[in-house]
Design an enzyme around this catalytic site. Structure first.
Site, PDB file in Angstrom:
ATOM      1  CG  ASP A  10      27.709  42.494  70.351  1.00  0.00           C
ATOM      2  OD1 ASP A  10      26.528  42.164  70.110  1.00  0.00           O
ATOM      3  OD2 ASP A  10      28.587  41.686  70.696  1.00  0.00           O
ATOM      4  CD  GLU A 129      24.510  37.860  78.048  1.00  0.00           C
ATOM      5  OE1 GLU A 129      24.813  38.027  79.247  1.00  0.00           O
ATOM      6  OE2 GLU A 129      24.180  38.796  77.294  1.00  0.00           O
TER       7      GLU A 129
END
Lengths: 276, 218
Positions: A10, A129
């Site tokens: 990330d 998600e």
């Protein structure tokens, strides 16, 4: 069976970051150092996710991808905040093999068809998600910040129909916790998905991977915290880290209940499991 | 003079191919300029995407003529993934489309049953390459790479109509398919050597040797 082990990095600005439940991002250092280590350890693919791109409405990954391509010869999947075909083109041109979408696909599902038409299904991964709410799985956007009305199974069916080549599913509830992927979610995916899928969120041990593979058949497993913290634990050097909040890193401590997870150990486990 | 021209028809990950060539010390250029291509020692045809669109662009850019010219002069021609499939007679992707026809064979879709019963035609991931052990097969690129894993991403595969041009095969579930070919100055890989880690780079190192050998032979 060739399950890919995929480090997920990330990225915020130029730093590798990691949060818990997609929140509270902690700066961990220079992503290239981590990527190089994972390449040497035998990773099957690398994921770069610009985690603030969707919020700031711009993707910042191209220079990092270019840089990585020069000495890391692995498939690269990149995404975060991609809104249109031009951005897809720019990311692919810099050396990524595939891109993934979440927010843009939810806001305007036609973009899936457009990308498939131009670049082929094999180039497009749709990212989900997912958060558990009243025993239902609901998809979120903007890196888990925004709720949507998309329920997991119906959204998956739409995404498949529109031609996504692969799907990556992040369990928001498990992300960053090291408590293992949500097995109910894994079973649900295995029952409902036709296209290959990557599972992401919570994985920190081989036992957890074994549990996961006993109830689902993913094409890939993405791992973040467990690999990052193992690497930091092994080879922490202050000079490897750039700006940002490095107070935590200076303490040179491992984080929470993350053990030492190495890609090579996972590979050995997989070899044994599928030899039978 | 460039060692290799990477044909730029805006399909596929050209930059990664160039990075791998750089890494092993082969000088290359990504270009669609016919003159620059002509002045290169060899060409790489990369490619990811759909066959009909790729052939259309190859013709628009007049790459087909230059590829035939290279073949007549016995200069090295390397096809990767879709680029390899284009070297064959024809493909059934979307619609029947004629390829470059330098190698005899066609390109067809996978249709395999997954273990859980759902159909799948998309092979993404790492598969072993099993080298063809027949004695009359010359294999200039895959030395010592038997049973090594390479990165594949495709849903169509080639069937060769010529004997002894397949240098390796691989499995997608239970389906065995040809994963690389070589015939005289032409070679092709279904997988992506530039995305297959240190083992993939060995193929580029072998390419470097082969370039030198060809130079002295011509």
């Amino acid at each position: 069976m060739n399950i890919r082990i995929i480090p997920k990095l990330d990225i915020k600005n130029q730093n590798l970051v990691k949060g818990i439940n997609l929140e509270g991002l902690r700066v961990l250092g220079d992503p290239r150092k981590f990527a190089e280590t994972y390449y040497k350890e035998g990773a099957d693919e690398i994921i770069y996710h610009d985690v603030v791109a969707s919020l700031y409405q711009r993707n910042n990954l191209t220079s990092l991808i270019k840089n990585t391509s020069e000495n890391i010869f692995l498939p690269m999947l990149a995404g975060g905040g991609i809104k249109d075909i031009n951005e897809v083109e720019a990311i692919l041109k810099s050396g990524a093999d595939r891109i993934f979408l979440n927010t843009a696909a939810i806001d305007n599902p036609n973009i899936i068809d457009d990308i498939v038409k131009k670049f082929g299904s094999s180039t497009l991964v749709v990212s989900l998600e997912v958060i558990k709410s009243d025993n239902k799985f609901i998809c979120r956007k903007d890196f888990g910040r925004e709720e949507t009305a998309k329920e997991l199974v119906s959204w998956i069916m739409e995404v498949e129909m529109r031609g996504a080549g692969e799907i990556i599913v992040t369990s928001i509830d498990k992300d960053g916790t090291g408590l293992g992927f949500d097995l109910t979610l894994a079973e649900k995916l295995s029952k409902n998905l036709k296209v290959p899928y990557i599972l992401n969120g919570g994985i920190s041990s081989i036992k957890q991977i074994d549990d996961l593979l006993n109830c689902s058949n993913p094409s890939g497993i993405a791992i973040g915290s467990a690999l990052h913290y193992s690497y930091i634990d092994q080879s922490f050097k202050k000079k490897d880290f750039m700006d940002g909040n490095i107070d935590f890193l200076k303490k040179n401590k491992n984080y929470r209940n993350f053990g030492k997870l190495k890609i090579s150990n996972i590979k050995n486990y997989l070899k044994k499991k599928f030899k039978k | 003079m460039n060692d290799i021209a990477i044909l730029d028809y805006k399909m596929g990950n050209l930059f990664s191919v160039q990075c791998a060539l750089n890494f092993v010390g082969i000088k290359s250029i990504i270009t669609d300029d016919i003159e620059i291509i002509k002045n290169s020692k060899s060409i790489i045809i990369p490619g990811v995407g759909a066959y009909p669109e790729a052939m259309k662009r190859i013709k628009e850019k007049k790459f087909d003529k230059i590829i035939y010219e290279f073949n007549e002069k016995k200069k090295l021609i390397i096809g990767i993934c879709l680029g390899m499939q284009l070297l064959f007679s024809e493909s059934y992707e979307i619609k029947k489309t004629k390829g470059l026809g330098l190698l005899k064979g066609d390109v067809k879709k996978f249709d395999e049953k997954k273990q859980n019963g759902s159909n799948t035609s998309f092979n993404v991931g790492w598969n072993e390459i099993l080298l063809n052990s027949k004695k009359n097969i010359k294999n200039n690129y895959l030395n010592s790479l038997n049973k090594k894993k390479m990165y594949f991403i495709h849903s169509y595969h080639i069937n060769t109509f010529e004997k002894s041009i397949d240098t390796s095969s691989s499995f997608f579930y239970k389906k065995k398919f040809v994963s690389s070919v070589e015939k005289n100055n032409i070679c092709g890989f279904q997988f992506h050597p530039e995305k297959s880690g240190p083992d993939g780079l060995k193929i580029y190192k072998n390419l470097k040797k082969n370039l030198l050998n060809y130079e002295s032979a011509i």
